[in-house]
Design a protein around this motif. Structure first.
Motif, PDB file in Angstrom:
ATOM      1  N   UNK A 125       0.919  -1.190  -0.027  1.00 55.97           N
ATOM      2  CA  UNK A 125       0.019   0.070   0.093  1.00 55.97           C
ATOM      3  C   UNK A 125       0.895   1.221   0.120  1.00 55.97           C
ATOM      4  N   UNK A 126       0.406   2.319  -0.292  1.00 56.89           N
ATOM      5  CA  UNK A 126       1.143   3.731  -0.226  1.00 56.89           C
ATOM      6  C   UNK A 126       1.704   3.891   1.262  1.00 56.89           C
ATOM      7  N   UNK A 127       3.053   3.988   1.322  1.00 58.72           N
ATOM      8  CA  UNK A 127       3.471   4.195   2.644  1.00 58.72           C
ATOM      9  C   UNK A 127       2.996   5.561   3.486  1.00 58.72           C
ATOM     10  N   UNK A 138       3.439  13.812  -2.628  1.00 51.50           N
ATOM     11  CA  UNK A 138       2.633  12.991  -1.559  1.00 51.50           C
ATOM     12  C   UNK A 138       1.154  13.216  -1.654  1.00 51.50           C
ATOM     13  N   UNK A 139       0.328  12.629  -1.114  1.00 44.33           N
ATOM     14  CA  UNK A 139      -1.088  12.363  -1.051  1.00 44.33           C
ATOM     15  C   UNK A 139      -1.415  12.809   0.313  1.00 44.33           C
ATOM     16  N   UNK A 171       2.666   8.207   0.506  1.00 41.94           N
ATOM     17  CA  UNK A 171       3.442   8.401  -0.924  1.00 41.94           C
ATOM     18  C   UNK A 171       2.085   8.512  -1.945  1.00 41.94           C
ATOM     19  N   UNK A 172       2.730   9.407  -2.942  1.00 43.33           N
ATOM     20  CA  UNK A 172       1.903   9.611  -4.352  1.00 43.33           C
ATOM     21  C   UNK A 172       2.468   8.399  -5.127  1.00 43.33           C
ATOM     22  N   UNK A 173       1.341   7.402  -5.509  1.00 39.62           N
ATOM     23  CA  UNK A 173       1.768   6.236  -6.507  1.00 39.62           C
ATOM     24  C   UNK A 173       1.201   6.626  -7.852  1.00 39.62           C
ATOM     25  N   UNK A 238     -10.251  -0.570  -3.761  1.00 36.42           N
ATOM     26  CA  UNK A 238      -9.625   0.170  -4.664  1.00 36.42           C
ATOM     27  C   UNK A 238      -7.977   0.231  -4.853  1.00 36.42           C
ATOM     28  N   UNK A 239      -7.490   0.078  -5.741  1.00 36.60           N
ATOM     29  CA  UNK A 239      -5.930   0.072  -5.573  1.00 36.60           C
ATOM     30  C   UNK A 239      -5.498   0.804  -6.926  1.00 36.60           C
ATOM     31  N   UNK A 240      -4.015   0.862  -6.896  1.00 33.86           N
ATOM     32  CA  UNK A 240      -3.359   1.645  -8.127  1.00 33.86           C
ATOM     33  C   UNK A 240      -2.473   0.515  -8.568  1.00 33.86           C
TER      34      UNK A 240
END
Length: 303
Positions: A125-127, A138-139, A171-173, A238-240
């Motif tokens: 997952x985003x850190x 970043x988000x 993190x922005x992914x 939901x995922x990237x």
């Protein structure tokens, strides 16, 4: 069946209302706004307080009694938590629900807790960052939020000056964003799974999407989440995804605003959902969904 759907003010739920009606069910709506567009498509409706209101459950129970409801489907996060905490009252009154445990609902509702659990389970997952250690871009997003409300991409510390303790920064992914609609039975067995790519989003709602085949890796991630959380009912993962992996963003324990695409791709979902709720026989394996594309448009309702 007489079905009660909450928060019918969401435009995405108009398609959901119609999908249940096309299968021969009557759909009654409740919402805290008399201007909720879903009221125009329901077989009947009732006004209720906001989902966090102390009188919310009382009003929903009145609506269930008035419309002779069989099944209650909450569709907004705060309503899901409230109805989940009071599920015994609904069940004892004859109004059935299909929801995971309150512990699971609370994990899914709080992004910080959810990401901490993902880390414990070694699910990518985003850190998350401490504000002093963040790497930009970043988000930032609220720990508890609805849709894309409050979500921002930030590029420096100045952009984060407004943050309070109830925000997470991560993190922005870069990559493609996907949603998987999953139906799990009362034993957390997956009986339907449809992956859709969100090609265009407006105000957090999918307006262009397409069904795609799932890879073994994607299926494995969804199955691990399902098992870890003991999921029950209809929910969205939901995922990237990019060339480095799959990064889980969140789980919404409800029908999503774009779930109607999955219902069209796998028409068995509604029958399975109803039969699971009513403890009737259903096919326990999930079907291969049709490959479809959905495009949404605005339409007017006149009074």
């Amino acid at each position: 069946m007489n079905i009660l759907l909450t928060s019918v003010g969401c435009m995405g739920y108009v398609g959901l209302i119609k999908a249940f009606q096309e299968e021969g069910h009557k759909v009654f709506g409740v919402d805290c706004s008399s201007e909720a567009v879903g009221f125009k498509f329901c077989d009947g409706f009732s006004l209720v307080p906001h989902g966090d209101d102390a009188d919310y459950i009382e009003y929903v129970l009145r609506a269930c009694n008035h419309h002779e409801i069989d099944i209650v489907i909450p569709s907004s996060d705060n309503e899901i938590l409230n109805i989940g905490e009071n599920r015994d009252i609904f069940e004892s009154s004859g109004y059935k629900t299909l929801l995971p445990s309150n512990e699971t609902l609370n994990i899914c509702n709080n992004k910080r807790i959810f990401y901490e659990r993902l880390a414990d389970w070694d699910i990518t997952h985003p850190k998350m960052y401490n504000i002093l250690d963040v790497e930009f871009p970043a988000i930032v997003k609220p720990e508890v939020g609805k849709g894309s409300t409050g979500v921002r991409k930030v590029f420096n510390l100045t952009d984060t000056s407004y943050l309070l303790d109830d925000y997470v920064i991560q993190d922005f992914i870069a990559g493609d964003e996907y949603t998987v609609d999953i139906l799990a039975d009362k034993t957390s067995g997956i009986v339907a799974m449809v992956k859709r790519k969100r090609n265009a989003i407006e105000s957090g709602l999918s307006v262009q999407a397409e069904v795609e085949e799932m890879s073994e890796e994607e299926q494995l991630v969804c199955c691990r989440l399902n098992t870890r959380l003991d999921m029950v009912g209809m929910y969205c993962v939901q995922y990237i995804k990019n060339n480095t992996g799959i990064y889980v963003l969140e789980i919404n324990p409800r029908f999503g605003g774009g779930s109607v695409l999955s219902l069209k791709a796998d028409p068995s979902i509604i029958d399975k959902y109803i039969n699971i709720v009513l403890d009737k026989p259903y096919l326990r394996q999930y079907n291969e969904p049709k490959i479809l594309t959905m495009k949404r448009y605005y339409a007017e309702v006149y009074e």
